[in-house]
Motif scaffolding. Sequence first.
Motif, PDB file in Angstrom:
ATOM      1  N   PRO A 168      35.991  65.673 -67.689  1.00 26.78           N
ATOM      2  CA  PRO A 168      34.690  65.310 -68.264  1.00 26.78           C
ATOM      3  C   PRO A 168      33.639  66.405 -68.071  1.00 26.78           C
ATOM      4  O   PRO A 168      33.588  67.051 -67.032  1.00 26.78           O
ATOM      5  CB  PRO A 168      34.322  64.040 -67.492  1.00 26.78           C
TER       6      PRO A 168
ATOM      7  N   ASP B  27      35.037  60.548 -73.821  1.00 31.54           N
ATOM      8  CA  ASP B  27      35.810  61.300 -72.831  1.00 31.54           C
ATOM      9  C   ASP B  27      35.133  61.381 -71.464  1.00 31.54           C
ATOM     10  O   ASP B  27      35.802  61.501 -70.450  1.00 31.54           O
ATOM     11  CB  ASP B  27      35.971  62.762 -73.305  1.00 31.54           C
ATOM     12  N   CYS B  28      33.795  61.400 -71.457  1.00 24.91           N
ATOM     13  CA  CYS B  28      33.096  61.687 -70.203  1.00 24.91           C
ATOM     14  C   CYS B  28      32.885  60.429 -69.365  1.00 24.91           C
ATOM     15  O   CYS B  28      32.403  60.506 -68.250  1.00 24.91           O
ATOM     16  CB  CYS B  28      31.764  62.383 -70.474  1.00 24.91           C
TER      17      CYS B  28
ATOM     18  N   TYR C 299      38.989  73.491 -77.389  1.00 21.67           N
ATOM     19  CA  TYR C 299      38.316  72.198 -77.410  1.00 21.67           C
ATOM     20  C   TYR C 299      37.146  72.198 -78.384  1.00 21.67           C
ATOM     21  O   TYR C 299      37.039  71.351 -79.242  1.00 21.67           O
ATOM     22  CB  TYR C 299      37.825  71.858 -75.998  1.00 21.67           C
TER      23      TYR C 299
ATOM     24  N   GLY D 172      31.649  64.402 -73.796  1.00 18.53           N
ATOM     25  CA  GLY D 172      33.040  64.809 -73.977  1.00 18.53           C
ATOM     26  C   GLY D 172      33.634  65.534 -72.782  1.00 18.53           C
ATOM     27  O   GLY D 172      33.261  65.273 -71.633  1.00 18.53           O
ATOM     28  N   SER D 173      34.544  66.447 -73.072  1.00 22.49           N
ATOM     29  CA  SER D 173      35.313  67.116 -72.019  1.00 22.49           C
ATOM     30  C   SER D 173      35.166  68.620 -72.109  1.00 22.49           C
ATOM     31  O   SER D 173      34.573  69.154 -73.042  1.00 22.49           O
ATOM     32  CB  SER D 173      36.806  66.810 -72.174  1.00 22.49           C
TER      33      SER D 173
ATOM     34  N   ALA E 276      40.518  60.299 -72.602  1.00 26.21           N
ATOM     35  CA  ALA E 276      40.049  61.368 -73.484  1.00 26.21           C
ATOM     36  C   ALA E 276      40.812  61.277 -74.804  1.00 26.21           C
ATOM     37  O   ALA E 276      41.656  62.099 -75.119  1.00 26.21           O
ATOM     38  CB  ALA E 276      40.253  62.718 -72.819  1.00 26.21           C
TER      39      ALA E 276
END
Lengths: 526, 438
Positions: free
Chosen positions: B244, B278-279, B129, B109-110, B294
């Motif tokens: 990311p 997202d990454c 987040y 993810g981020s 994302a």
Amino acid sequence: MDKKIISLSLANPEPVNMNGVQKLSVGIGFAGLFIFVLALLNINFPYKAGWLYGSIVFILAGIIIYSISTYKKLPEGIQNNGVYFKSISSKGLWGWVTGIVLTALYIFLYWYPEYLGMGKDGTANKGLVGFFDPLSYFLNGHAATQWFVYGTLYTMAIVGFGYKFILKYRHNKYQLVRTISVMFFQLGFAFLIPEILAKLNPTLPYFSKDIKNMWPLNYYFFEDWHLKGMLGGGNLGMFMLLFGLAMIFIISPILTYFYGKRWYCSWVCGCGGLAETAGDPFRHLSTKKLGAWKFERWCIHFVLVFIVLTTIAVLYTFLGDPANKVLITRNQFTLGVIIFLSVVIAAIFIFRRKQLDTDSKFTLASLGIIVVGVILINFLSGQNNILFIDSYQFRSWYGFAIGSAFSGVIGVGFYPLMGSRVWCRFGCPMAAILGLQQKLFSRFRITTNGGQCISCGNCSTYCEMGIDVRAYAQKGENIVRSSCVGCGICAAVCPRGVLKLENGDEKSRFDYSPILIEKDNIKVSG
Amino acid sequence: MNKINEHIIIIGNGISGITAAREVRKQGGQAITVISAETDYFFSRTALMYVYMGHMKFEHTQPYENFFWQKNNIQLIKALVQKVDTASKKIQLDRGDWLAYDKLVIATGSRPNKFGWPGQDLKGVMGMYSKQDLEYLEQSTKNCKRAVIVGGGLIGIEMAEMLHSRKIAVTLLVREAGFWGNILPPSESAMIGRHIKEHHIDLRLSTGLIEILSDRDGSARAVVTDKGETIDCQVVGLAAGVTPNIDFLKGSGIELGKGVKVNRYLETNIENVYAIGDCAEQQEAIDLRKPVEAVWYTGRIMGETLARTLCGKRTAYDPGPWFNSAKFFDIEYQTYGWVWAKPREYENQFYWEHPKGKKAIRISYHKETKAFLGINCLGIRMRHEFFDTVLNNQLSVDNVISNLKKANFDPELFTTYEKEIKTAFEKDHSNLIPTNNG
């Protein structure tokens, strides 16, 4: 016990969050209730009627002013901020207090009405019941009963909190129209019309004059005293009997086919009406656990088998009594029931075998058990006993355990603890029957909008019936569930516009969205 | 094709990683391990705001009951991955031990952007987040009178809504001239701006953050804007996008850009190592999409796609027509296809807004071919399937305008505006529409 209204009017009992107008409105509502308390304590009011109407107006005004000051100033939209922080709506102290008070009210109502002031053996009413005498004389020409008091409070709750619900969801026309519908049916069909009909026909024996009240929810419809009442009730009685039969066998199946069971459960029914209005602040408290669903299947079908067999047993006894001049014999009756149910079961097997889920299999099995039960009744019963037990014994067990304890005490008393649809979900035999039809023979479904679900869980959380709506929506699957009452709140609270209640082609009901799982569609079964 | 003895390790239990795990389980019997340092169980990140607002409890954001994972033989480990050794195909956890994998999926993810603002690491300054962010926000806003949110995008407005629900005064700093101005065209942006103010949010457009001032305890006490203003506050929300979350992969040999570089099959440069969600960063952007997406939906589609590859059916990531959604306070937003904030040279745009200013649609179509290109919907729900079909088959804008009723997904009994929209369209775009259009 009259705190029933007090506690429910306090959608938000946290004083810190209340503005001046809200406090004032709660004060007004409490003042009305306080008059009820004084009446309960046998304070004698001069101009009793004035005090009664005054207190009713105060309570309703309190609710209305509270609703306006709570919602009118906010932009239109979903108003669930703080639901899980407020003590009353998150099983906190106020929630428990409300639950206990409501439960106590029902216990007194069903089993100890004399403490509410109900006159015994022809003596005059006192206390709270006596306080309602003027309204009762005005509407139906008789002294009040505890049921008249209950009916009045019940109607006030639906109308008052219905108004609150309308303001809360004023951006949503479906909720608006649906709520006006439940308010109308409660006020007119359940309350005013029956009372007025009773006044206009003072010599008729008692029978239910609420034409929306259907068997098997209205479990006494086929009981001997009620049948005798209708049969001896002249044109009105015959109308009620025929309309009642038509509701069960013609009107309900047709409406359920076109609109799903919501036409009854969340648009017409009184139990549903209370759940959707006064019960709205508690809808999220229903458990969504898989275990609860499993329990629900056993519980609701047990009630279904119980009430249908009880009704058949009572009718069987009724038909066996030569004093009752009826057109059909016991054997014709039992044969008719067996043939009818066998045809229904056979039709489902022939036409809907592929759509049977566990819910509908349970309902089918229940119908099968009922057929066996009817056969046993026919062969193993004497003149006045059913399976060696007095059929009236069955009836009184049902009346006590299901009609009173389950639908009343648990069904409403536990609103603040188990959510607003405990009875509808776990108990109502009518919901089981309509549910079977909704699952198998209906155009109704909740459509999932392609791949737009973000699995947030608002839909599941706010489903009063404890359906895990998200489990379907996140797979792109339409929701076709026996228990769905079609209240539409899942679609309202969805922040992404994913859910839509609609009636449409039967064939497309079970479709998966082609978008979520791209190209060659894998069916999901997690 | 499914190798039962294979061990798939998925780093990250968000929507991408969990979708991959579930889809693999449906298709095969591999050993699956999902590792997360954030939570024990999968939850819906997009729903965190509703926990803070009291609409739900955290447990309600978990789409599966806790027994689900064991029942489906998906092993969950709560730990932080420190290192990936692609040569020996092992990963090291923060608790010290090494786990061997046959296939590795990176779905981490981020994390919120921090652009080096002075004071960005003070107490009371946070992004929004993770679950930890939510807990930190809960803790930081106990005695908060005013908060400043930096960033006029989806997370920024969500934070504003969250804080506002707790009766905390909110100032929202938006660098652009309109809310979410790089995505929303000016009219939509203005509508949301009005709605933000209707909710008593102090919206400051064209305003950026210069620095965050500290009090004696090292907590934020005020922000300074590029307009020279100092705004007192106790909490600062940083919502200027995400980046990311891949720092732990540095030196692993896995090719990194902004995110983990992947090809259309979501494969990295190292065999048996994949990245999704997202990454992941596409080596080449797909149609008009950004290389790093994302977005919940794309993460889910990547998870589904990769599961097929992991189960032996190598499948390219093909997300289909773009779609997205959001909710700005009470106004829902859905989009299908591409509608650019600044119309591209081949685009014609048609805009309709309800007189009360809370509903609008904007339709983009090709100037020459009249092909429908995309739609923005505010306050009106539309059917995903309808627009997916239109976009896949490159149907014309006339087709869409004539079938708006079919496309509508608003609840029953809602007032609909197909007629008004059609009339407005024919008026403004009449020279473009054949007269026989019905």
